[in-house]
Design a protein around this motif. Sequence first.
Motif, PDB file in Angstrom:
ATOM      1  N   ASP A 116      -4.816  -0.817  -7.271  1.00 55.85           N
ATOM      2  CA  ASP A 116      -5.466  -2.103  -7.569  1.00 55.85           C
ATOM      3  C   ASP A 116      -4.527  -2.948  -8.417  1.00 55.85           C
ATOM      4  OD1 ASP A 116      -7.753  -1.496  -6.171  1.00 55.85           O
ATOM      5  OD2 ASP A 116      -8.827  -0.715  -7.915  1.00 55.85           O
ATOM      6  N   CYS A 117      -4.095  -4.053  -7.857  1.00 54.72           N
ATOM      7  CA  CYS A 117      -3.100  -4.892  -8.536  1.00 54.72           C
ATOM      8  C   CYS A 117      -3.626  -6.301  -8.796  1.00 54.72           C
ATOM      9  CB  CYS A 117      -1.849  -5.044  -7.658  1.00 54.72           C
ATOM     10  SG  CYS A 117      -1.013  -3.509  -7.265  1.00 54.72           S
ATOM     11  N   PHE A 118      -3.196  -6.848  -9.922  1.00 54.71           N
ATOM     12  CA  PHE A 118      -3.339  -8.272 -10.187  1.00 54.71           C
ATOM     13  C   PHE A 118      -1.964  -8.880  -9.915  1.00 54.71           C
ATOM     14  CE2 PHE A 118      -7.321  -8.686 -12.689  1.00 54.71           C
ATOM     15  CZ  PHE A 118      -7.605  -7.362 -12.965  1.00 54.71           C
ATOM     16  N   VAL A 119      -1.946  -9.988  -9.222  1.00 56.35           N
ATOM     17  CA  VAL A 119      -0.684 -10.700  -9.046  1.00 56.35           C
ATOM     18  C   VAL A 119      -0.492 -11.587 -10.274  1.00 56.35           C
ATOM     19  CG1 VAL A 119       0.488 -12.502  -7.722  1.00 56.35           C
ATOM     20  CG2 VAL A 119      -0.649 -10.605  -6.540  1.00 56.35           C
ATOM     21  N   GLN A 120       0.656 -11.409 -10.940  1.00 56.13           N
ATOM     22  CA  GLN A 120       0.926 -12.221 -12.137  1.00 56.13           C
ATOM     23  C   GLN A 120       1.458 -13.584 -11.716  1.00 56.13           C
ATOM     24  OE1 GLN A 120       3.173 -10.297 -15.233  1.00 56.13           O
ATOM     25  NE2 GLN A 120       3.280 -12.161 -16.482  1.00 56.13           N
ATOM     26  N   LEU A 144       1.608  -9.601   1.223  1.00 52.70           N
ATOM     27  CA  LEU A 144       1.405  -8.239   0.723  1.00 52.70           C
ATOM     28  C   LEU A 144       0.586  -7.384   1.692  1.00 52.70           C
ATOM     29  CD1 LEU A 144       0.714  -8.976  -3.059  1.00 52.70           C
ATOM     30  CD2 LEU A 144       2.802  -8.023  -2.063  1.00 52.70           C
ATOM     31  N   GLN A 145       0.038  -8.020   2.718  1.00 49.97           N
ATOM     32  CA  GLN A 145      -0.809  -7.236   3.631  1.00 49.97           C
ATOM     33  C   GLN A 145      -0.037  -6.167   4.407  1.00 49.97           C
ATOM     34  OE1 GLN A 145      -2.882 -10.111   5.935  1.00 49.97           O
ATOM     35  NE2 GLN A 145      -1.094 -10.740   7.123  1.00 49.97           N
ATOM     36  N   GLU A 146       1.271  -6.303   4.446  1.00 52.32           N
ATOM     37  CA  GLU A 146       2.059  -5.272   5.136  1.00 52.32           C
ATOM     38  C   GLU A 146       2.115  -3.946   4.363  1.00 52.32           C
ATOM     39  OE1 GLU A 146       6.589  -5.478   4.792  1.00 52.32           O
ATOM     40  OE2 GLU A 146       6.058  -7.572   4.395  1.00 52.32           O
ATOM     41  N   PHE A 147       1.697  -3.979   3.093  1.00 49.87           N
ATOM     42  CA  PHE A 147       1.764  -2.768   2.264  1.00 49.87           C
ATOM     43  C   PHE A 147       0.373  -2.142   2.121  1.00 49.87           C
ATOM     44  CE2 PHE A 147       5.181  -5.589   0.459  1.00 49.87           C
ATOM     45  CZ  PHE A 147       6.246  -4.886   1.007  1.00 49.87           C
ATOM     46  N   SER A 148       0.176  -1.030   2.783  1.00 51.50           N
ATOM     47  CA  SER A 148      -1.172  -0.450   2.813  1.00 51.50           C
ATOM     48  C   SER A 148      -1.615   0.104   1.457  1.00 51.50           C
ATOM     49  CB  SER A 148      -1.247   0.641   3.881  1.00 51.50           C
ATOM     50  OG  SER A 148      -0.261   1.614   3.612  1.00 51.50           O
ATOM     51  N   ILE A 150      -1.228  -1.455  -1.421  1.00 49.57           N
ATOM     52  CA  ILE A 150      -1.425  -2.548  -2.381  1.00 49.57           C
ATOM     53  C   ILE A 150      -2.759  -3.230  -2.099  1.00 49.57           C
ATOM     54  CG2 ILE A 150      -0.599  -4.811  -3.197  1.00 49.57           C
ATOM     55  CD1 ILE A 150       1.475  -2.835  -3.925  1.00 49.57           C
ATOM     56  N   ARG A 151      -3.571  -3.306  -3.119  1.00 52.65           N
ATOM     57  CA  ARG A 151      -4.840  -4.019  -3.020  1.00 52.65           C
ATOM     58  C   ARG A 151      -4.832  -5.090  -4.094  1.00 52.65           C
ATOM     59  NH1 ARG A 151      -9.928  -2.685  -4.757  1.00 52.65           N
ATOM     60  NH2 ARG A 151     -11.461  -3.578  -3.343  1.00 52.65           N
ATOM     61  N   VAL A 152      -4.962  -6.324  -3.696  1.00 52.34           N
ATOM     62  CA  VAL A 152      -4.928  -7.417  -4.681  1.00 52.34           C
ATOM     63  C   VAL A 152      -6.347  -7.675  -5.181  1.00 52.34           C
ATOM     64  CG1 VAL A 152      -4.278  -9.803  -5.151  1.00 52.34           C
ATOM     65  CG2 VAL A 152      -2.918  -8.430  -3.549  1.00 52.34           C
TER      66      VAL A 152
END
Length: 224
Positions: A116-120, A144-148, A150-152
């Motif tokens: 679970d990531c926040f984009v800074q 970022l959808q190409e990276f399974s 990574i969840r924004v």
Amino acid sequence: MEVAKNLMDIQQKILDACQKVGRAAGDITVIGVTKYVTIERAKEAVDAGVTHLGENRMEGLLEKSEHIEEQAVWHFIGTLQSRKVKEVIDQIDYLHSLDRKSLAKEINKRANKPIDCFVQVNVSGEESKHGVKADEVEAFVQNLQEFSNIRVVGLMTMAPHVEDEAILRHVFRSLRELRNQIQTMNWEHAPCNYLSMGMSNDYQIAIEEGATHVRIGSSLVGPY
Ligand SMILES: *Cc1c(COP(=O)(O)O)cnc(C)c1O
């Protein structure tokens, strides 16, 4: 004792800010930032009822998460160097500083589960600040959808060090508008419900402007 008292004071201020704009205090997560304090002091915060903790350095996070046995939710809030990803990524629950594709790629490779990531976002555009530029955020998140792995989950920003409330409000509001814009895309990899903004000096304003996560260090576990 002292930390518990600080926490009560913060909770009251959060309540006041929420009431001012008709929000529920339960929608705000307080992240206790323990980067400048000892393990003992961090434990005091946990004992007082802080369940989310934030660290900005890998060493600090690993050390504290090892020694604090109580269940805590760990937030990595600092700049993360790609070469350190593999050591820390499976120890954290949230990353607040995703700001470049190379970092996303490394996380994607090293993580054992979606992170679970926040984009800074560098809303203020200050040269010295990390973060994706405001006008590049949408494309960045989309890519970022190409990276399974990574969840924004949201966007994060650091406001400039100023007293001027109008400037702070403008920064926080801009981040909220960016978040809203991304939400309308309905991207599966980017629910983007959260806003990580507001620190000791400005968390009330941030909450009035929509913060869901406030990162509080000095007024909780300080002074230092
Ligand atoms: C240190 C830090 C905080 C907390 O700052 P205080 O002013 O002590 O509340 C919040 N966010 C980030 C990214 C930090 O590095």
